[in-house]
Every structure is written in C-alpha cells, then in structure tokens.
Write a protein that holds these residues in place. Structure first.
Motif, PDB file in Angstrom:
ATOM      1  N   ASP A   2      24.124  -1.238 -37.473  1.00  0.00           N
ATOM      2  CA  ASP A   2      24.991  -2.403 -37.559  1.00  0.00           C
ATOM      3  C   ASP A   2      24.190  -3.649 -37.952  1.00  0.00           C
ATOM      4  O   ASP A   2      22.954  -3.644 -37.954  1.00  0.00           O
ATOM      5  N   TYR A   3      24.905  -4.702 -38.270  1.00  0.00           N
ATOM      6  CA  TYR A   3      24.288  -5.923 -38.785  1.00  0.00           C
ATOM      7  C   TYR A   3      23.327  -6.555 -37.783  1.00  0.00           C
ATOM      8  O   TYR A   3      22.250  -7.021 -38.155  1.00  0.00           O
ATOM      9  N   LYS A   4      23.697  -6.575 -36.501  1.00  0.00           N
ATOM     10  CA  LYS A   4      22.841  -7.186 -35.477  1.00  0.00           C
ATOM     11  C   LYS A   4      21.516  -6.444 -35.339  1.00  0.00           C
ATOM     12  O   LYS A   4      20.465  -7.064 -35.163  1.00  0.00           O
ATOM     13  N   THR A   5      21.544  -5.135 -35.438  1.00  0.00           N
ATOM     14  CA  THR A   5      20.317  -4.342 -35.347  1.00  0.00           C
ATOM     15  C   THR A   5      19.416  -4.619 -36.542  1.00  0.00           C
ATOM     16  O   THR A   5      18.204  -4.800 -36.393  1.00  0.00           O
ATOM     17  N   ILE A   6      20.008  -4.667 -37.722  1.00  0.00           N
ATOM     18  CA  ILE A   6      19.238  -4.965 -38.935  1.00  0.00           C
ATOM     19  C   ILE A   6      18.623  -6.366 -38.840  1.00  0.00           C
ATOM     20  O   ILE A   6      17.447  -6.560 -39.164  1.00  0.00           O
ATOM     21  N   LEU A   7      19.398  -7.322 -38.348  1.00  0.00           N
ATOM     22  CA  LEU A   7      18.905  -8.683 -38.194  1.00  0.00           C
ATOM     23  C   LEU A   7      17.751  -8.738 -37.187  1.00  0.00           C
ATOM     24  O   LEU A   7      16.745  -9.408 -37.419  1.00  0.00           O
ATOM     25  N   LEU A   8      17.878  -8.008 -36.099  1.00  0.00           N
ATOM     26  CA  LEU A   8      16.803  -7.948 -35.100  1.00  0.00           C
ATOM     27  C   LEU A   8      15.537  -7.346 -35.704  1.00  0.00           C
ATOM     28  O   LEU A   8      14.446  -7.885 -35.539  1.00  0.00           O
ATOM     29  N   LEU A   9      15.681  -6.247 -36.421  1.00  0.00           N
ATOM     30  CA  LEU A   9      14.520  -5.603 -37.042  1.00  0.00           C
ATOM     31  C   LEU A   9      13.882  -6.496 -38.098  1.00  0.00           C
ATOM     32  O   LEU A   9      12.657  -6.578 -38.201  1.00  0.00           O
ATOM     33  N   LYS A  10      14.706  -7.179 -38.871  1.00  0.00           N
ATOM     34  CA  LYS A  10      14.186  -8.071 -39.911  1.00  0.00           C
ATOM     35  C   LYS A  10      13.380  -9.224 -39.300  1.00  0.00           C
ATOM     36  O   LYS A  10      12.382  -9.661 -39.867  1.00  0.00           O
ATOM     37  N   ASN A  11      13.806  -9.709 -38.150  1.00  0.00           N
ATOM     38  CA  ASN A  11      13.154 -10.859 -37.508  1.00  0.00           C
ATOM     39  C   ASN A  11      12.141 -10.471 -36.440  1.00  0.00           C
ATOM     40  O   ASN A  11      11.569 -11.345 -35.792  1.00  0.00           O
ATOM     41  N   LEU A  12      11.883  -9.199 -36.279  1.00  0.00           N
ATOM     42  CA  LEU A  12      11.030  -8.731 -35.185  1.00  0.00           C
ATOM     43  C   LEU A  12       9.644  -9.380 -35.196  1.00  0.00           C
ATOM     44  O   LEU A  12       9.139  -9.791 -34.156  1.00  0.00           O
TER      45      LEU A  12
END
Length: 130
Positions: A2-12
């Motif tokens: 989902d979008y939130k997971t992708i956003l979290l991974l991108k900003n990790l």
C-alpha cells in the motif's frame, strides 16, 4: 504494497537519520552528558561554543530531512543532503582513525552507522528518483 508502506520505505533513511542525529545534536550541546558518556570534558567557552554550533548545524540539517519526509518535492534534496552529511562525517572519522588512532566504542559505531546510512541513502536515491 500500500501507499503508506511505500512512503515509509522511501523515507526510511531520512527517518533513521533523524532518530540518530537529533539526539546526538542534543548530546553534543549538553556538556554534562558529554563528559559522562563520551569522555569529552568541555573546559572552555570556545569548546562549548563549537559544540553548540555543531548541535545547531545537526538540528538544521535534520529540519531539511524532516521537510523531505513531509513534502515530496524536497525528498531528493533531503536525500542528497543525507548522503553528503553521512559520508563526509564517516570520511572525517576514518581520517581520524588513521591519523589519531582508535576512538571510544561510540565513535567506532558512529563511523559504521554513517557509512551504512550514507550508502543506504545512495541506494534510496537511485531506487526512488524519478
């Protein structure tokens, strides 16, 4: 994913950097913590001034990382700054290792962490840049 997971991974890389650098900044700006935990005695106003300047520099850089997390248009610049910040710190620590010898465990951990985060940030930039 989902979008939130992708956003979290991108900003990790930015999140990890914030979680490490902000407390480090506060430690550098607090002489009593330095002497207790890092074997650094602040014995002059000039050294205190230097450490508080570094504290504010770290906090300022962290603000850019936070901006990159919050606003997509700043993500690339924040990531590039993260790469520069982490890899130049690691380079300075490695230079000190060669010239000055082995520091305390905290600083040895620092060079490893900075290298890992810096290289991870390069990976993130390549993976998520459009």
């Amino acid at each position: 994913m989902d979008y939130k997971t992708i956003l979290l991974l991108k900003n990790l890389h930015l999140i990890i950097s914030l979680l490490i650098v902000v407390p480090t900044a506060i430690i550098y700006g607090t002489p009593s913590i330095l002497s207790t935990n890092l074997n650094i005695e602040v014995t002059s106003i000039d050294l205190s001034n230097l450490l508080k300047a570094i504290m504010c520099l770290y906090i300022g850089v962290s603000c850019i990382w936070l901006l990159g997390i919050i606003k997509e248009k700043y993500w690339k610049s924040a990531t590039q700054l993260n790469i520069l910040f982490m890899l130049t710190l690691a380079s300075g620590r490695m230079l000190s290792l060669v010239i000055d010898g082995i520091p305390t465990k905290g600083y040895v951990f620092g060079v490893i962490a900075e290298l890992v985060i810096g290289l991870f940030s390069v990976y993130q930039l390549r993976k998520y840049s459009n």
